[in-house]
Design an enzyme around this catalytic site. Structure first.
Site, PDB file in Angstrom:
ATOM      1  CD  GLU A 137      -2.005   2.174   1.477  1.00 13.63           C
ATOM      2  OE1 GLU A 137      -1.618   2.972   0.587  1.00 13.63           O
ATOM      3  OE2 GLU A 137      -2.249   2.514   2.634  1.00 13.63           O
ATOM      4  CB  CYS A 186      -1.579   7.120   1.198  1.00 13.92           C
ATOM      5  SG  CYS A 186      -2.739   6.106   2.100  1.00 13.92           S
TER       6      CYS A 186
END
Ligand code: NAD
Length: 476
Positions: free
Chosen positions: A246, A280
């Protein structure tokens, strides 16, 4: 309120000869010392994780689920204490830290439910034969979590691994260890068998290099920058070990001509400043239809400029400091580069104060394509607002980075939505909201934002292997 820091190996806490300092980013004062694992600690963690796997993979799914739920309940009960630690070490406003703890508990609760739904299947076969598909725990997981969400990021990795029946060695971020420490305390109190969850800290490259090279490690799970993700993927490839990555994002926001520009501008500014932009999925590149540009920009800049920046412990604070000193020169360099290439700074742009790692809400306008910020994730409170003449142009700009994590749009037009769903290169698309994920929805990226999914019905896939069994009633 800040916990005693330690390594958690084979169900016991331990210290180490060497230590690292943990610093409050709002004051730059040291708040604690963190033991730094040596090679023997890592080997002990591996031995413990192998023993933990033998016990946990044979534990009934319902019992695994119950243990995870008990731990999650303890985290909810300890919400204030955990949130307080997060704000001290990471800087976000206490209100946001309180929400992070609940979100972390929800990740565990979702995974606990999924623990009981790792169904296989039966494939029709000739008489006297049976074909069945079984999902089995992949084995020991080596996981690495970052500093932006000290509790909910470790929760993603630990929840997935434990629900699937795996054991895990987690290296959480050295700058923000308390979130993971609180999780380990909750699991110890909830009766998790020793060795199923092990927590280490130290030199990131040394730890990943050692753990990933071990045969016992069957999955590498990482959240962090694309550069480190690529490095860990390369290490894992030498051993054919699968990875769950990720990685970074650089989220575009497309503001179409049919939306309310002021509401979208306020929403954009508020979401951009969440966790000081260190998310993010943070919305960064706003592509706004020409006809709405001025009113969108004015609303955005007004709200961004009004943001109360300060110590996360103060009730009035809306945005805290950046989590570490590295972000300040990195953000300043991105602003300088954009300005030099012709962008206009509408607000912010230089360090805020001289104590604490504060960078103000910053808005860059009319940023040219060759500015670094159009390709590099700022991971800080900087937004780019650029005008576009059409949806074609907006989609082309949105896709023009190596990243593909979250993407957003403001529009009510069905034809626009249809195109966005089909053409935006992202793992998560949100329309008319800048929220990107929930525990029950799959989260992850495409392109250089990584692969694999956390959460949702897909969340345990990486933590399990698929075994096909062909059983013949007679020797053939
Ligand atoms: P970084 O890439 O050095 O570190 C990111 C994380 O990876 C940290 O937690 C670090 O401890 C860990 N790490 C670094 N090298 C490692 C190694 N060899 N083995 C194992 N773990 C390692 O960057 P940084 O300065 O800490 O953070 C800045 C960048 O990181 C941002 O620009 C952003 O792209 C990225 N980041 C992303 C997320 C996310 O949620 N995707 C979270 C935090 C940071």
């Amino acid at each position: 309120m800040y916990p005693d820091l330690g390594l958690f190996i084979a169900g016991k806490w331990r210290k180490a000869a060497q230590e690292l300092a943990v610093v409050n980013p709002a004051t730059e004062q040291e708040i604690a010392r963190l033991p730094r694992a040596g090679r023997s600690d890592l080997d002990d963690a591996l031995t413990a994780a192998e023993a933990g796997l033998r016990v946990w993979s044979r534990t009934a799914p319902r019992e695994r689920s119950d243990t995870i739920l008990r731990a999650a309940r303890l985290m909810r009960e300890r919400q204030h204490e955990i949130a307080h630690s997060i704000t001290l070490e990471q800087g976000k406003p206490l209100r946001q830290a309180m929400l992070e703890v609940i979100r972390g508990a929800e990740f565990f609760e979702w995974d606990a439910g999924e623990a009981m739904r790792t169904y296989g299947r039966v494939i029709p076969a000739a008489h006297g034969h049976s074909f069945s598909v079984h999902h089995q725990p992949i084995g020991v997981v080596a996981a690495f979590s970052p500093w932006n969400f000290p509790m909910s990021q470790p929760a993603r990795k630990i929840g997935g691994a434990l629900a699937a029946g795996c054991s895990i060695i987690l290296k959480a971020a050295e700058e923000t260890p308390a979130g993971a420490i609180h999780i380990a305390c909750a699991f110890a109190d909830a009766g998790l068998p020793p060795g199923v969850l092990n927590l280490v800290f130290g030199d990131p490259a040394e730890i990943s290099g050692h753990l990933i090279a071990q045969d016992a490690v069957r999955l590498v799970a990482f959240t962090g920058s694309t550069a480190v993700g690529r490095h860990l993927t390369t290490l894992a490839s030498h051993h054919m070990t699968p990875v769950l990555m990720e990685l970074g994002g650089h989220a575009p926001v497309i503001v179409c001509e049919d939306t309310d520009p002021r509401a979208a501008g306020v929403s954009g500014a508020e979401r951009k400043m969440r966790n000081a932009g260190q998310v993010c999925t943070s919305p960064t590149r706003f592509f706004v239809h020409d006809s709405l540009f001025d009113s969108f920009r004015d609303a955005f800049v007004e709200r961004a400029t009004a943001t109360v920046v300060g110590n996360g412990m103060d009730a009035a604070t809306e945005m805290g400091p950046c989590a570490n000193d590295r972000r300040i020169p990195a953000l300043a360099a991105l602003v300088e580069d954009a300005e030099r290439k012709g962008a206009k700074v509408a607000t912010g742009g230089i360090r805020h104060g001289d104590r604490g790692y504060f960078f103000p809400p910053t808005v860059l306008m009319n940023v040219p394509d060759d500015a670094r910020i159009m390709q590099e994730e700022p991971f800080g409170p900087i937004a780019v607002i650029n005008p576009v003449g059409s949806l074609d142009e907006a989609i082309a700009q949105a896709n023009a980075t190596p990243f593909g994590l979250a993407g957003y749009a403001f529009t009510n037009r069905a034809d626009h939505i249809d195109r966005l769903v089909n053409e935006l290169e992202v793992g998560n698309l949100s329309i008319n909201t800048l929220e990107a994920s929930m525990p029950e929805t799959p989260f992850g990226g495409v392109k250089s934002s990584g692969h694999g999914r956390e959460g949702g019905a897909e969340g345990l896939d990486n933590y399990m292997t698929v075994k096909h069994v062909w059983h013949s009633a007679r020797i053939t």
